[in-house]
Design an enzyme around this catalytic site. Structure first.
Site, PDB file in Angstrom:
ATOM      1  CE1 TYR A  75      -4.424  -2.190   4.750  1.00  0.00           C
ATOM      2  CE2 TYR A  75      -3.426  -0.057   4.302  1.00  0.00           C
ATOM      3  CZ  TYR A  75      -3.932  -1.259   3.853  1.00  0.00           C
ATOM      4  OH  TYR A  75      -3.940  -1.545   2.503  1.00  0.00           O
ATOM      5  CB  SER A  88      -0.877  -0.001   1.257  1.00  0.00           C
ATOM      6  OG  SER A  88      -1.547   1.228   1.424  1.00  0.00           O
ATOM      7  CE  LYS A 110      -1.739  -4.128   3.128  1.00  0.00           C
ATOM      8  NZ  LYS A 110      -1.806  -5.402   2.375  1.00  0.00           N
TER       9      LYS A 110
END
Length: 259
Positions: A183, A170, A187
């Site tokens: 998150y 991401s 990533k």
């Protein structure tokens, strides 16, 4: 339903599929995790349209059944002759992925390409307000899920000295953002894991971290709300992503790429 149980329900039709090998006409076998919705589903449909065989897994049997219908309707083949295999698997579970690997090796052999796409995100919250179980779910899916896939699929790929692995990253795996720290952390871990594993692969193989860009998915809507609809749809993204993934070679090993 476990991967083994689902695989058993697919055995009868798969016996009719095996003569097709990798999909015929130069087609390749592509394994996609988190295949039942969003980017995974769009990529599966695009690759199938291009003549490649899809092995897909997800935790949602209903959505897998829907995808099976979509794959059948997009093909001129009868359902029984479908080159695709969809299995109910939880990538967070090492034993579930182990069953997946066993079923795949028995029925299709070693995949040419693996796209580790399964992922989740926390609800927008400051880190001290993210429940422990929610933080765990993000790490278990986004990081441990990839590790489980590598643990069971890399050995046969390395033995063959052939294969490409795409780990979905991401833009937030290369920068930080408020309210999605779990998150972002997951990533960033994907990026580091990818670069480290790249140094363990033989010549001819490749593992890359792929930032898909900003796409209108359920995950984006959870962060951006209604403004997520301003971004491109998964099916438009999949056209570019499929071409990029199919053209990866050993020269791309360890790269951090963006669609």
């Amino acid at each position: 339903m476990t991967a083994t149980a689902t695989a058993m329900t697919a055995t009868a039709s798969w016996n009719l599929m095996t003569s097709r090998g990798g999909g015929g006409g130069g087609g390749r076998t592509v394994l996609i995790t988190g295949v039942s919705k969003g980017l995974g589903q769009a990529l599966a449909l695009e690759l199938a349209k291009r003549g490649h065989s899809i092995i897909g897994c997800s935790r949602s049997q209903d959505k897998l059944d829907s995808l099976r219908s979509l794959l059948s309707s997009s093909s001129s083949d009868a359902a029984a002759d479908s080159p695709h295999l969809l299995l109910n698997v939880d990538v967070r579970s090492n034993s579930s992925v182990e069953e997946l690997a066993r079923a795949v090796m028995d029925k299709t052999g070693v995949p040419d390409i693996i796209v580790n796409n399964a992922g989740t995100i926390n609800k927008n919250n400051k880190i001290w307000e993210v429940p422990a179980e929610e933080f765990d779910a993000v790490i278990d899916t986004n990081v441990k899920g990839i590790a489980n896939m590598l643990r069971h699929f890399l050995p046969p790929m390395i033995q063959r000295k052939h294969g490409v692995i795409v780990n979905m990253s991401s833009g937030w795996g290369r920068s930080g953002a408020a309210l999605v720290a779990p998150y972002c952390a997951s990533k960033w871990a994907v990026e580091g894991l990818t670069k480290s594993v790249a140094k363990e692969l033989p010549d001819g193989m490749a593992i890359v971290a792929l930032n898909p860009g900003v796409i209108n998915t359920d995950m984006l809507a959870s962060c951006f709300g209604g403004s997520a609809s301003l971004y491109q749809a998964p099916d438009a993204w999949a056209v570019k992503a499929a071409a990029m993934i199919l053209n990866l070679t050993g020269a791309d090993n360890g790269a951090s790429l963006t669609v």
